[in-house]
Design a protein around this motif. Structure first.
Motif, PDB file in Angstrom:
ATOM      1  N   TYR A  16       0.841  -1.193   0.000  1.00 19.20           N
ATOM      2  CA  TYR A  16       0.000   0.000   0.000  1.00 19.20           C
ATOM      3  C   TYR A  16       0.874   1.240   0.000  1.00 19.20           C
ATOM      4  O   TYR A  16       1.837   1.336   0.759  1.00 19.20           O
ATOM      5  CB  TYR A  16      -0.929   0.002   1.220  1.00 19.20           C
ATOM      6  N   ARG A  17       0.517   2.198  -0.835  1.00 17.27           N
ATOM      7  CA  ARG A  17       1.239   3.467  -0.869  1.00 17.27           C
ATOM      8  C   ARG A  17       1.076   4.177   0.473  1.00 17.27           C
ATOM      9  O   ARG A  17       0.146   3.903   1.219  1.00 17.27           O
ATOM     10  CB  ARG A  17       0.721   4.343  -2.001  1.00 17.27           C
ATOM     11  N   GLY A  18       1.963   5.104   0.726  1.00  9.42           N
ATOM     12  CA  GLY A  18       1.953   5.827   1.989  1.00  9.42           C
ATOM     13  C   GLY A  18       0.633   6.493   2.298  1.00  9.42           C
ATOM     14  O   GLY A  18       0.166   6.470   3.441  1.00  9.42           O
ATOM     15  N   SER A  19      -0.012   7.065   1.290  1.00  9.57           N
ATOM     16  CA  SER A  19      -1.281   7.759   1.519  1.00  9.57           C
ATOM     17  C   SER A  19      -2.363   6.799   2.006  1.00  9.57           C
ATOM     18  O   SER A  19      -3.164   7.141   2.887  1.00  9.57           O
ATOM     19  CB  SER A  19      -1.742   8.476   0.250  1.00  9.57           C
ATOM     20  N   VAL A  20      -2.385   5.592   1.470  1.00 12.60           N
ATOM     21  CA  VAL A  20      -3.361   4.584   1.889  1.00 12.60           C
ATOM     22  C   VAL A  20      -2.997   4.052   3.275  1.00 12.60           C
ATOM     23  O   VAL A  20      -3.856   3.922   4.154  1.00 12.60           O
ATOM     24  CB  VAL A  20      -3.442   3.432   0.859  1.00 12.60           C
ATOM     25  N   ALA A  21      -1.718   3.767   3.491  1.00 16.04           N
ATOM     26  CA  ALA A  21      -1.260   3.226   4.773  1.00 16.04           C
ATOM     27  C   ALA A  21      -1.526   4.203   5.916  1.00 16.04           C
ATOM     28  O   ALA A  21      -2.022   3.817   6.970  1.00 16.04           O
ATOM     29  CB  ALA A  21       0.231   2.894   4.700  1.00 16.04           C
ATOM     30  N   ARG A  22      -1.209   5.473   5.715  1.00 15.34           N
ATOM     31  CA  ARG A  22      -1.385   6.450   6.794  1.00 15.34           C
ATOM     32  C   ARG A  22      -2.864   6.675   7.099  1.00 15.34           C
ATOM     33  O   ARG A  22      -3.246   6.817   8.246  1.00 15.34           O
ATOM     34  CB  ARG A  22      -0.670   7.758   6.503  1.00 15.34           C
ATOM     35  N   LYS A  23      -3.685   6.651   6.070  1.00 19.35           N
ATOM     36  CA  LYS A  23      -5.130   6.810   6.267  1.00 19.35           C
ATOM     37  C   LYS A  23      -5.691   5.618   7.052  1.00 19.35           C
ATOM     38  O   LYS A  23      -6.463   5.793   7.990  1.00 19.35           O
ATOM     39  CB  LYS A  23      -5.833   6.940   4.912  1.00 19.35           C
ATOM     40  N   SER A  28      -0.835  11.040  10.488  1.00 18.56           N
ATOM     41  CA  SER A  28      -0.569  12.093   9.507  1.00 18.56           C
ATOM     42  C   SER A  28       0.582  11.683   8.593  1.00 18.56           C
ATOM     43  O   SER A  28       1.368  10.794   8.917  1.00 18.56           O
ATOM     44  CB  SER A  28      -0.200  13.395  10.233  1.00 18.56           C
ATOM     45  N   TYR A  29       0.693  12.388   7.472  1.00 15.95           N
ATOM     46  CA  TYR A  29       1.804  12.133   6.568  1.00 15.95           C
ATOM     47  C   TYR A  29       3.124  12.427   7.273  1.00 15.95           C
ATOM     48  O   TYR A  29       4.111  11.708   7.108  1.00 15.95           O
ATOM     49  CB  TYR A  29       1.699  12.977   5.287  1.00 15.95           C
ATOM     50  N   ARG A  30       3.139  13.466   8.063  1.00 19.24           N
ATOM     51  CA  ARG A  30       4.358  13.850   8.780  1.00 19.24           C
ATOM     52  C   ARG A  30       4.816  12.729   9.713  1.00 19.24           C
ATOM     53  O   ARG A  30       6.003  12.421   9.795  1.00 19.24           O
ATOM     54  CB  ARG A  30       4.109  15.138   9.553  1.00 19.24           C
ATOM     55  N   GLN A  31       3.863  12.100  10.425  1.00 15.20           N
ATOM     56  CA  GLN A  31       4.214  10.974  11.304  1.00 15.20           C
ATOM     57  C   GLN A  31       4.761   9.807  10.482  1.00 15.20           C
ATOM     58  O   GLN A  31       5.783   9.222  10.831  1.00 15.20           O
ATOM     59  CB  GLN A  31       2.990  10.503  12.097  1.00 15.20           C
ATOM     60  N   LEU A  32       4.067   9.466   9.410  1.00 13.92           N
ATOM     61  CA  LEU A  32       4.489   8.358   8.555  1.00 13.92           C
ATOM     62  C   LEU A  32       5.912   8.584   8.045  1.00 13.92           C
ATOM     63  O   LEU A  32       6.762   7.688   8.127  1.00 13.92           O
ATOM     64  CB  LEU A  32       3.523   8.206   7.374  1.00 13.92           C
ATOM     65  N   LYS A  66      -0.505   1.359  13.195  1.00 16.91           N
ATOM     66  CA  LYS A  66      -1.671   1.594  14.061  1.00 16.91           C
ATOM     67  C   LYS A  66      -1.338   1.292  15.522  1.00 16.91           C
ATOM     68  O   LYS A  66      -1.769   2.014  16.424  1.00 16.91           O
ATOM     69  CB  LYS A  66      -2.842   0.730  13.579  1.00 16.91           C
ATOM     70  N   ILE A  67      -0.559   0.237  15.755  1.00 17.69           N
ATOM     71  CA  ILE A  67      -0.162  -0.106  17.126  1.00 17.69           C
ATOM     72  C   ILE A  67       0.710   1.001  17.712  1.00 17.69           C
ATOM     73  O   ILE A  67       0.511   1.417  18.862  1.00 17.69           O
ATOM     74  CB  ILE A  67       0.560  -1.468  17.150  1.00 17.69           C
ATOM     75  N   VAL A  68       1.642   1.506  16.923  1.00 17.11           N
ATOM     76  CA  VAL A  68       2.501   2.603  17.387  1.00 17.11           C
ATOM     77  C   VAL A  68       1.647   3.815  17.738  1.00 17.11           C
ATOM     78  O   VAL A  68       1.857   4.459  18.773  1.00 17.11           O
ATOM     79  CB  VAL A  68       3.570   2.963  16.330  1.00 17.11           C
TER      80      VAL A  68
END
Length: 172
Positions: A16-23, A28-32, A66-68
């Motif tokens: 999954y791309r970052g945008s899908v994973a972070r959602k 946030s994107y910044r956290q990812l 998600k756990i983090v």
């Protein structure tokens, strides 16, 4: 039902791309980006290799994201989170489904049976718990219908494996 809930199989060839994973993980994107750069949670399917490349996260990576997030939200230190995540990485995906993480806000404990949870709570050490199986199902729901990339080739929609098996069974 903390430990015995059946979970669907994970397609390990799907990223999954970052945008899908972070959602899906609710971050946030910044956290990812920060977690990837500091190697707290790195994408195991494909890392970014320069400008314009896309990171690809596996289902397990999204689960760990998600756990983090849950651990950070409850005040667990980043050092304890790193230790916990490193320990979780040594387990197989199926093993994770039977784990409940408990914490007193300082230390993170791994419980693999209801009696361990009870023992920890009775000892006054557990303040909150994260049943990874429940987080697993939440991530499955969040990713359902989201585009993923097959590491063997092209992009395709995430398919709920359990629903697919049921559909095949009904068709027979």
């Amino acid at each position: 039902m903390l430990f015995a809930d059946p979970l669907s199989l994970v397609d390990e060839n799907l990223g999954y791309r970052g945008s899908v994973a972070r959602k899906a993980a609710g971050i946030s994107y910044r956290q990812l980006d920060y977690w990837a750069r500091t190697e707290l949670v790195v994408p195991t399917v494909r890392s970014a290799s320069g400008s314009g490349t896309q990171r690809l996260y596996s289902f397990r990576d999204v689960l760990v994201l998600k756990i983090v997030k849950h651990l950070l939200d409850t005040g667990v230190s980043l050092q304890q989170i790193r230790t916990s995540i490193e320990h979780l990485r040594t387990r197989g995906v199926e093993d994770l489904a039977g784990v409940t993480l408990m914490s007193d806000g300082t230390t993170v404990y791994e419980c693999t049976s209801p009696s361990e949870v009870i023992d920890l709570v009775q000892a006054g050490q557990g303040v909150f718990g994260i049943a990874i199986g429940r987080v697993w199902r939440e991530i499955e729901q969040n990713l359902n219908g989201e585009p993923g990339e097959d590491t063997l080739g092209g992009a395709h929609e995430h398919v709920d494996q359990l629903a697919a098996r049921r559909a095949r069974k009904v068709g027979n």
